[in-house]
Design a protein around this motif. Structure first.
Motif, PDB file in Angstrom:
ATOM      1  N   UNK A  33       0.725  -1.074   0.011  1.00 56.76           N
ATOM      2  CA  UNK A  33       0.152   0.161  -0.023  1.00 56.76           C
ATOM      3  C   UNK A  33       0.827   1.444   0.085  1.00 56.76           C
ATOM      4  N   UNK A  34       0.282   2.240  -0.328  1.00 59.48           N
ATOM      5  CA  UNK A  34       0.688   3.537  -0.387  1.00 59.48           C
ATOM      6  C   UNK A  34      -0.448   4.503   0.399  1.00 59.48           C
ATOM      7  N   UNK A  35      -0.018   5.624   0.878  1.00 61.29           N
ATOM      8  CA  UNK A  35      -1.112   6.546   1.329  1.00 61.29           C
ATOM      9  C   UNK A  35      -1.089   7.964   1.073  1.00 61.29           C
ATOM     10  N   UNK A  36      -2.223   8.582   0.737  1.00 62.14           N
ATOM     11  CA  UNK A  36      -2.143   9.855   0.133  1.00 62.14           C
ATOM     12  C   UNK A  36      -3.037  10.709   1.351  1.00 62.14           C
ATOM     13  N   UNK A  37      -2.325  11.812   1.868  1.00 58.86           N
ATOM     14  CA  UNK A  37      -2.854  12.623   2.849  1.00 58.86           C
ATOM     15  C   UNK A  37      -3.295  13.942   2.404  1.00 58.86           C
ATOM     16  N   UNK A  38      -4.488  14.278   2.968  1.00 56.71           N
ATOM     17  CA  UNK A  38      -4.932  15.487   2.670  1.00 56.71           C
ATOM     18  C   UNK A  38      -6.116  16.135   3.731  1.00 56.71           C
TER      19      UNK A  38
ATOM     20  N   UNK B  70       2.437   9.499   0.074  1.00 59.79           N
ATOM     21  CA  UNK B  70       3.585   8.959   1.299  1.00 59.79           C
ATOM     22  C   UNK B  70       3.868   7.570   0.629  1.00 59.79           C
ATOM     23  N   UNK B  71       5.271   7.379   0.095  1.00 60.47           N
ATOM     24  CA  UNK B  71       5.651   6.101  -0.448  1.00 60.47           C
ATOM     25  C   UNK B  71       5.714   5.163   1.022  1.00 60.47           C
ATOM     26  N   UNK B  72       4.950   4.419   1.302  1.00 60.77           N
ATOM     27  CA  UNK B  72       5.106   3.617   2.627  1.00 60.77           C
ATOM     28  C   UNK B  72       6.187   2.580   2.544  1.00 60.77           C
TER      29      UNK B  72
END
Length: 419
Positions: free
Chosen positions: A186-191, A272-274
Protein backbone atom coordinates in the motif's frame (compact mmCIF):
# COMPACT_ATOMS: atom_id res chain seq x y z
CA UNK A 1 35.89 25.98 11.41
CA UNK A 2 36.11 23.03 13.80
CA UNK A 3 34.00 22.83 16.96
CA UNK A 4 33.49 20.18 19.62
CA UNK A 5 30.50 18.64 21.40
CA UNK A 6 30.36 15.42 23.39
CA UNK A 7 27.32 14.30 21.38
CA UNK A 8 25.90 15.50 18.06
CA UNK A 9 22.27 14.67 17.25
CA UNK A 10 21.39 14.79 13.56
CA UNK A 11 17.75 15.80 13.11
CA UNK A 12 15.40 17.85 15.26
CA UNK A 13 12.33 15.59 15.11
CA UNK A 14 10.73 13.94 18.15
CA UNK A 15 13.50 11.36 18.60
CA UNK A 16 16.29 13.91 18.18
CA UNK A 17 14.76 16.49 20.50
CA UNK A 18 13.97 13.93 23.22
CA UNK A 19 17.45 12.41 23.01
CA UNK A 20 19.05 15.86 23.16
CA UNK A 21 16.94 17.01 26.11
CA UNK A 22 17.53 13.88 28.19
CA UNK A 23 21.28 13.81 27.56
CA UNK A 24 21.54 17.51 28.41
CA UNK A 25 19.72 16.84 31.69
CA UNK A 26 22.36 14.21 32.41
CA UNK A 27 25.02 16.93 32.05
CA UNK A 28 26.22 15.75 28.63
CA UNK A 29 27.24 18.47 26.19
CA UNK A 30 24.88 17.85 23.27
CA UNK A 31 24.30 19.71 19.99
CA UNK A 32 21.16 19.08 17.93
CA UNK A 33 21.41 19.97 14.24
CA UNK A 34 18.19 20.69 12.29
CA UNK A 35 18.40 21.61 8.62
CA UNK A 36 15.17 23.65 8.53
CA UNK A 37 14.73 27.20 9.82
CA UNK A 38 11.80 26.23 12.06
CA UNK A 39 9.48 23.33 12.82
CA UNK A 40 6.53 24.74 10.84
CA UNK A 41 6.13 21.93 8.33
CA UNK A 42 3.24 19.75 7.23
CA UNK A 43 3.64 16.76 9.51
CA UNK A 44 1.01 14.04 9.27
CA UNK A 45 1.96 11.87 12.25
CA UNK A 46 1.02 14.44 14.88
CA UNK A 47 0.22 11.85 17.55
CA UNK A 48 1.33 11.86 21.16
CA UNK A 49 0.51 8.48 22.65
CA UNK A 50 -0.33 7.64 26.29
CA UNK A 51 3.21 6.40 26.95
CA UNK A 52 4.68 9.61 25.48
CA UNK A 53 2.24 11.73 27.52
CA UNK A 54 3.46 9.84 30.58
CA UNK A 55 7.06 10.59 29.59
CA UNK A 56 6.29 14.31 29.26
CA UNK A 57 4.74 14.14 32.72
CA UNK A 58 7.89 12.52 34.14
CA UNK A 59 9.99 15.23 32.47
CA UNK A 60 7.92 17.93 34.19
CA UNK A 61 6.41 19.13 30.91
CA UNK A 62 2.76 18.08 31.34
CA UNK A 63 1.60 21.54 32.40
CA UNK A 64 3.24 23.22 29.40
CA UNK A 65 1.89 20.53 27.08
CA UNK A 66 -1.64 21.16 28.36
CA UNK A 67 -1.43 24.70 26.97
CA UNK A 68 -0.92 23.47 23.40
CA UNK A 69 -3.87 23.16 20.99
CA UNK A 70 -4.74 19.49 20.73
CA UNK A 71 -7.67 17.14 20.35
CA UNK A 72 -8.17 13.82 22.12
CA UNK A 73 -8.50 10.53 20.28
CA UNK A 74 -10.15 8.05 22.63
CA UNK A 75 -11.36 5.31 20.28
CA UNK A 76 -10.89 3.72 16.89
CA UNK A 77 -14.40 3.01 15.58
CA UNK A 78 -15.22 1.04 12.41
CA UNK A 79 -18.61 1.52 10.69
CA UNK A 80 -20.20 -1.84 9.83
CA UNK A 81 -23.39 -0.77 8.05
CA UNK A 82 -26.24 1.60 8.73
CA UNK A 83 -25.68 3.43 12.00
CA UNK A 84 -23.81 0.52 13.57
CA UNK A 85 -20.19 0.80 14.66
CA UNK A 86 -17.67 -1.54 16.21
CA UNK A 87 -15.02 -0.17 18.56
CA UNK A 88 -11.69 -1.65 17.46
CA UNK A 89 -9.48 0.12 20.02
CA UNK A 90 -10.72 1.85 23.17
CA UNK A 91 -7.97 3.83 24.89
CA UNK A 92 -10.33 4.69 27.74
CA UNK A 93 -9.98 1.10 28.95
CA UNK A 94 -6.25 1.52 29.53
CA UNK A 95 -5.16 1.81 33.14
CA UNK A 96 -2.82 4.69 32.48
CA UNK A 97 -2.74 8.32 33.57
CA UNK A 98 -3.51 9.57 30.05
CA UNK A 99 -6.02 7.18 28.39
CA UNK A 100 -6.09 8.86 24.98
CA UNK A 101 -3.91 9.89 22.06
CA UNK A 102 -3.32 13.63 21.85
CA UNK A 103 -3.46 14.97 18.29
CA UNK A 104 -1.19 17.98 18.57
CA UNK A 105 0.65 19.94 15.84
CA UNK A 106 4.11 18.41 15.83
CA UNK A 107 5.77 21.80 15.51
CA UNK A 108 4.20 22.79 18.85
CA UNK A 109 5.54 19.64 20.51
CA UNK A 110 9.01 20.22 19.05
CA UNK A 111 9.01 23.85 20.16
CA UNK A 112 8.06 22.69 23.66
CA UNK A 113 10.96 20.24 23.74
CA UNK A 114 13.32 22.88 22.33
CA UNK A 115 12.36 25.36 25.06
CA UNK A 116 12.91 22.71 27.71
CA UNK A 117 16.31 21.94 26.19
CA UNK A 118 17.36 25.59 26.20
CA UNK A 119 16.96 25.59 29.98
CA UNK A 120 19.88 23.17 30.19
CA UNK A 121 23.35 24.69 30.08
CA UNK A 122 24.79 21.82 28.03
CA UNK A 123 22.08 21.86 25.31
CA UNK A 124 22.52 23.58 21.94
CA UNK A 125 20.02 23.60 19.06
CA UNK A 126 21.35 24.75 15.70
CA UNK A 127 18.69 25.43 13.08
CA UNK A 128 19.37 25.79 9.32
CA UNK A 129 22.32 23.45 9.74
CA UNK A 130 22.41 20.47 7.39
CA UNK A 131 24.81 17.56 7.84
CA UNK A 132 26.78 16.92 4.65
CA UNK A 133 29.40 14.37 5.72
CA UNK A 134 30.81 12.38 8.61
CA UNK A 135 34.22 12.95 10.13
CA UNK A 136 36.10 9.65 10.20
CA UNK A 137 39.30 8.44 11.78
CA UNK A 138 39.78 4.95 10.42
CA UNK A 139 36.57 3.04 11.16
CA UNK A 140 35.51 5.47 13.90
CA UNK A 141 33.00 8.29 13.30
CA UNK A 142 34.30 11.41 15.07
CA UNK A 143 31.52 13.89 14.30
CA UNK A 144 29.96 15.63 11.32
CA UNK A 145 30.54 18.25 8.68
CA UNK A 146 27.72 20.69 8.00
CA UNK A 147 26.46 23.47 5.76
CA UNK A 148 24.33 26.39 6.93
CA UNK A 149 21.55 28.16 5.07
CA UNK A 150 23.84 31.06 4.14
CA UNK A 151 26.38 28.69 2.55
CA UNK A 152 28.79 28.55 5.46
CA UNK A 153 30.47 25.26 6.30
CA UNK A 154 32.10 23.78 9.36
CA UNK A 155 32.55 20.64 11.38
CA UNK A 156 31.67 19.46 14.86
CA UNK A 157 33.84 16.76 16.38
CA UNK A 158 32.03 14.54 18.85
CA UNK A 159 32.44 11.33 20.80
CA UNK A 160 29.04 10.15 19.56
CA UNK A 161 26.80 11.04 16.61
CA UNK A 162 23.14 10.00 16.90
CA UNK A 163 21.27 9.78 13.59
CA UNK A 164 17.64 10.87 14.06
CA UNK A 165 17.15 12.19 10.54
CA UNK A 166 14.35 9.92 9.41
CA UNK A 167 13.81 7.06 7.02
CA UNK A 168 15.93 8.72 4.31
CA UNK A 169 18.73 9.35 6.82
CA UNK A 170 21.81 11.01 5.34
CA UNK A 171 23.92 10.06 8.36
CA UNK A 172 22.92 6.41 7.99
CA UNK A 173 23.80 6.39 4.30
CA UNK A 174 27.16 8.07 4.92
CA UNK A 175 27.93 5.46 7.57
CA UNK A 176 27.36 2.70 5.02
CA UNK A 177 24.36 1.21 6.83
CA UNK A 178 21.62 -0.24 4.59
CA UNK A 179 18.22 -1.30 5.93
CA UNK A 180 16.47 -4.50 4.94
CA UNK A 181 13.26 -3.68 3.08
CA UNK A 182 10.06 -5.66 3.64
CA UNK A 183 7.32 -5.87 0.99
CA UNK A 184 4.51 -3.34 1.41
CA UNK A 185 1.32 -3.52 -0.70
CA UNK A 186 0.00 0.00 0.00
CA UNK A 187 0.73 3.71 -0.23
CA UNK A 188 -1.08 6.57 1.51
CA UNK A 189 -2.34 9.94 0.25
CA UNK A 190 -2.81 12.61 2.93
CA UNK A 191 -5.10 15.62 2.71
CA UNK A 192 -7.23 17.90 4.88
CA UNK A 193 -10.89 18.87 4.87
CA UNK A 194 -12.77 21.42 7.00
CA UNK A 195 -14.23 20.21 10.29
CA UNK A 196 -17.81 20.95 11.37
CA UNK A 197 -19.44 20.79 14.83
CA UNK A 198 -21.17 17.53 13.82
CA UNK A 199 -17.91 15.65 13.29
CA UNK A 200 -17.13 13.10 15.99
CA UNK A 201 -14.30 14.75 17.92
CA UNK A 202 -12.85 11.81 19.88
CA UNK A 203 -12.83 8.87 17.47
CA UNK A 204 -10.64 7.81 14.59
CA UNK A 205 -13.04 6.43 11.98
CA UNK A 206 -11.84 4.13 9.19
CA UNK A 207 -14.04 4.03 6.07
CA UNK A 208 -13.98 1.08 3.68
CA UNK A 209 -15.63 0.19 0.40
CA UNK A 210 -14.69 -2.11 -2.46
CA UNK A 211 -11.25 -1.07 -3.60
CA UNK A 212 -11.13 1.96 -1.28
CA UNK A 213 -10.02 2.59 2.28
CA UNK A 214 -9.53 5.77 4.28
CA UNK A 215 -9.01 7.00 7.82
CA UNK A 216 -10.64 10.17 9.16
CA UNK A 217 -8.58 11.69 11.95
CA UNK A 218 -10.23 14.51 13.92
CA UNK A 219 -7.87 17.43 14.55
CA UNK A 220 -8.44 20.57 16.59
CA UNK A 221 -9.66 22.69 13.66
CA UNK A 222 -9.81 20.32 10.65
CA UNK A 223 -10.15 16.72 9.55
CA UNK A 224 -7.01 14.93 8.45
CA UNK A 225 -7.61 12.10 6.02
CA UNK A 226 -5.43 9.21 4.94
CA UNK A 227 -6.56 7.66 1.64
CA UNK A 228 -5.03 4.20 1.29
CA UNK A 229 -4.40 2.63 -2.11
CA UNK A 230 -2.21 0.08 -3.79
CA UNK A 231 1.54 0.55 -3.88
CA UNK A 232 2.81 2.50 -6.89
CA UNK A 233 -0.57 4.00 -7.86
CA UNK A 234 0.44 7.65 -7.39
CA UNK A 235 1.14 8.43 -11.09
CA UNK A 236 -2.23 6.92 -12.08
CA UNK A 237 -4.13 8.80 -9.37
CA UNK A 238 -2.55 12.10 -10.35
CA UNK A 239 -3.12 11.49 -14.05
CA UNK A 240 -6.84 11.00 -13.39
CA UNK A 241 -6.96 14.47 -11.82
CA UNK A 242 -8.58 16.20 -8.88
CA UNK A 243 -12.19 15.80 -10.07
CA UNK A 244 -11.92 12.01 -10.15
CA UNK A 245 -10.12 11.99 -6.79
CA UNK A 246 -12.89 14.10 -5.24
CA UNK A 247 -15.45 11.68 -6.69
CA UNK A 248 -13.63 8.67 -5.21
CA UNK A 249 -13.48 10.32 -1.78
CA UNK A 250 -17.14 11.39 -1.89
CA UNK A 251 -18.28 7.88 -2.84
CA UNK A 252 -16.30 6.43 0.04
CA UNK A 253 -17.39 9.10 2.54
CA UNK A 254 -20.75 10.60 1.46
CA UNK A 255 -21.01 12.59 4.69
CA UNK A 256 -17.99 14.63 3.58
CA UNK A 257 -19.36 15.39 0.10
CA UNK A 258 -20.39 18.92 1.15
CA UNK A 259 -16.78 19.96 1.75
CA UNK A 260 -14.84 17.99 -0.84
CA UNK A 261 -14.35 21.12 -2.96
CA UNK A 262 -11.78 22.23 -0.37
CA UNK A 263 -9.41 20.06 -2.40
CA UNK A 264 -8.51 22.56 -5.11
CA UNK A 265 -5.79 20.64 -6.97
CA UNK A 266 -3.81 17.44 -6.62
CA UNK A 267 -1.11 19.57 -4.98
CA UNK A 268 -3.37 19.46 -1.89
CA UNK A 269 -2.94 15.66 -1.81
CA UNK A 270 0.43 14.49 -0.43
CA UNK A 271 1.74 11.06 -1.38
CA UNK A 272 3.50 8.86 1.20
CA UNK A 273 5.61 6.04 -0.24
CA UNK A 274 5.00 3.58 2.60
CA UNK A 275 8.10 1.68 3.68
CA UNK A 276 8.75 -0.94 6.33
CA UNK A 277 12.45 -1.58 6.83
CA UNK A 278 14.98 -2.25 9.55
CA UNK A 279 18.72 -2.12 10.05
CA UNK A 280 20.43 -5.33 11.15
CA UNK A 281 22.95 -3.21 13.04
CA UNK A 282 21.97 0.21 14.39
CA UNK A 283 25.51 1.48 14.87
CA UNK A 284 29.03 1.79 13.67
CA UNK A 285 31.82 2.86 15.99
CA UNK A 286 30.93 6.43 17.00
CA UNK A 287 27.46 6.59 15.38
CA UNK A 288 24.04 5.27 16.43
CA UNK A 289 20.79 5.25 14.42
CA UNK A 290 17.43 5.41 16.20
CA UNK A 291 13.81 6.02 15.21
CA UNK A 292 13.02 5.96 11.50
CA UNK A 293 16.74 6.03 10.71
CA UNK A 294 16.93 2.55 12.26
CA UNK A 295 13.48 1.22 11.35
CA UNK A 296 10.88 2.82 9.07
CA UNK A 297 7.34 1.97 10.15
CA UNK A 298 4.08 1.81 8.24
CA UNK A 299 1.51 4.46 9.21
CA UNK A 300 -0.84 1.57 10.07
CA UNK A 301 -1.42 1.92 13.81
CA UNK A 302 0.27 5.31 13.93
CA UNK A 303 3.06 4.05 16.20
CA UNK A 304 6.16 5.40 14.42
CA UNK A 305 6.58 8.50 16.59
CA UNK A 306 5.94 6.56 19.76
CA UNK A 307 8.62 4.01 18.93
CA UNK A 308 11.10 6.71 17.91
CA UNK A 309 10.63 8.56 21.21
CA UNK A 310 11.08 5.34 23.16
CA UNK A 311 14.30 4.64 21.22
CA UNK A 312 15.52 8.08 22.27
CA UNK A 313 14.74 7.46 25.93
CA UNK A 314 16.51 4.11 25.85
CA UNK A 315 19.55 5.62 24.13
CA UNK A 316 19.84 8.46 26.66
CA UNK A 317 19.34 6.09 29.59
CA UNK A 318 22.04 3.68 28.45
CA UNK A 319 24.57 6.16 27.04
CA UNK A 320 24.49 9.10 29.47
CA UNK A 321 27.11 7.60 31.79
CA UNK A 322 29.52 6.54 29.02
CA UNK A 323 29.21 9.99 27.45
CA UNK A 324 29.89 11.70 30.76
CA UNK A 325 33.11 9.74 31.07
CA UNK A 326 33.95 10.73 27.47
CA UNK A 327 34.12 7.32 25.80
CA UNK A 328 31.35 5.18 24.29
CA UNK A 329 32.28 1.64 23.37
CA UNK A 330 30.64 -0.17 20.43
CA UNK A 331 29.13 -2.74 22.78
CA UNK A 332 27.37 0.09 24.64
CA UNK A 333 25.88 1.31 21.36
CA UNK A 334 24.81 -2.24 20.54
CA UNK A 335 22.98 -2.36 23.89
CA UNK A 336 20.47 0.23 22.60
CA UNK A 337 19.46 -2.06 19.75
CA UNK A 338 19.24 -5.06 22.08
CA UNK A 339 16.88 -3.13 24.34
CA UNK A 340 14.64 -1.88 21.52
CA UNK A 341 14.78 -4.64 18.91
CA UNK A 342 12.00 -6.85 20.32
CA UNK A 343 9.25 -4.18 20.29
CA UNK A 344 10.48 -3.00 16.89
CA UNK A 345 10.33 -6.47 15.32
CA UNK A 346 6.98 -7.31 16.88
CA UNK A 347 5.33 -4.04 15.83
CA UNK A 348 6.61 -4.38 12.27
CA UNK A 349 5.38 -7.98 12.18
CA UNK A 350 1.94 -6.85 13.36
CA UNK A 351 1.88 -4.09 10.74
CA UNK A 352 2.70 -6.57 7.99
CA UNK A 353 -0.06 -8.88 9.21
CA UNK A 354 -2.48 -5.94 9.10
CA UNK A 355 -1.31 -5.08 5.59
CA UNK A 356 -2.02 -8.61 4.38
CA UNK A 357 -5.12 -9.38 6.43
CA UNK A 358 -6.94 -6.03 6.61
CA UNK A 359 -5.78 -3.23 4.33
CA UNK A 360 -4.63 -5.04 1.16
CA UNK A 361 -7.84 -7.12 0.77
CA UNK A 362 -9.88 -3.89 0.92
CA UNK A 363 -7.82 -1.88 -1.57
CA UNK A 364 -7.68 -4.90 -3.89
CA UNK A 365 -11.48 -5.18 -3.77
CA UNK A 366 -11.54 -8.62 -2.13
CA UNK A 367 -13.29 -7.50 1.05
CA UNK A 368 -15.24 -4.49 2.34
CA UNK A 369 -13.85 -4.28 5.87
CA UNK A 370 -12.14 -6.17 8.69
CA UNK A 371 -12.45 -9.97 8.71
CA UNK A 372 -15.87 -11.13 9.87
CA UNK A 373 -14.57 -13.20 12.82
CA UNK A 374 -12.69 -10.16 14.17
CA UNK A 375 -15.80 -7.98 14.02
CA UNK A 376 -17.89 -10.72 15.63
CA UNK A 377 -15.39 -11.06 18.47
CA UNK A 378 -15.32 -7.30 19.10
CA UNK A 379 -19.12 -7.12 19.08
CA UNK A 380 -19.44 -10.03 21.48
CA UNK A 381 -16.53 -9.07 23.76
CA UNK A 382 -16.04 -5.29 23.54
CA UNK A 383 -13.44 -5.46 26.31
CA UNK A 384 -11.09 -7.06 23.75
CA UNK A 385 -10.67 -3.54 22.33
CA UNK A 386 -8.14 -2.92 25.12
CA UNK A 387 -5.61 -5.14 23.30
CA UNK A 388 -5.11 -2.98 20.16
CA UNK A 389 -5.44 0.10 22.39
CA UNK A 390 -2.49 -1.13 24.47
CA UNK A 391 -0.38 -2.09 21.46
CA UNK A 392 -0.98 1.30 19.82
CA UNK A 393 -1.04 3.56 22.85
CA UNK A 394 1.51 2.05 25.22
CA UNK A 395 3.61 -0.41 23.27
CA UNK A 396 5.38 -3.64 24.06
CA UNK A 397 8.23 -2.08 26.04
CA UNK A 398 7.36 1.44 27.18
CA UNK A 399 10.33 3.49 28.30
CA UNK A 400 10.30 5.85 31.27
CA UNK A 401 12.41 8.91 31.98
CA UNK A 402 15.62 8.02 33.81
CA UNK A 403 16.02 9.57 37.27
CA UNK A 404 18.51 12.19 36.07
CA UNK A 405 15.95 13.61 33.60
CA UNK A 406 12.89 13.74 35.84
CA UNK A 407 11.40 16.99 37.05
CA UNK A 408 8.30 17.78 39.17
CA UNK A 409 5.16 18.09 37.07
CA UNK A 410 2.01 20.13 37.71
CA UNK A 411 -1.02 18.03 36.92
CA UNK A 412 -4.59 17.47 37.97
CA UNK A 413 -5.61 14.34 39.80
CA UNK A 414 -7.83 12.86 37.08
CA UNK A 415 -4.87 12.42 34.74
CA UNK A 416 -5.85 15.16 32.27
CA UNK A 417 -2.99 17.71 32.20
CA UNK A 418 -4.88 20.89 32.85
CA UNK A 419 -7.52 20.46 30.17
Amino acid sequence: MSEHSTCVVVGGGPAGMVAGLLLARAGVEVTVLEKHADFLRDFRGDTVHPSTLQLLDELGLADEFSKLPYSKLEQVVFPVGGDRNVTVADFRRLRVRYPYIAMVPQWDLLNLLAEAGREEASFTLRMQTEVTDLIREGDHVRGVRYRTEDGGTGEIRAELTIACDGRWSIARRLAGLRPKEFPVPIDVWWFRLPRTPDDRPTSLTPRAAKGRFALVIPRDTFLQLAYVGRKGADPEIRARGIERFRQDVAELMPDLRDRIDALATMDDVKHLDVRVNRLDHWHVDGLLCIGDAAHAMSPVGGVGINLAVQDAVAAATLLAAPLRRGAVRPEELAAVRRRRILPTVLVQALQRVMHRGLVAPIVEGRRMGPPGPVLALLRRLPQVSIVPAFLIGVGLRPEHAPPFARRPSMRVENGDPGR
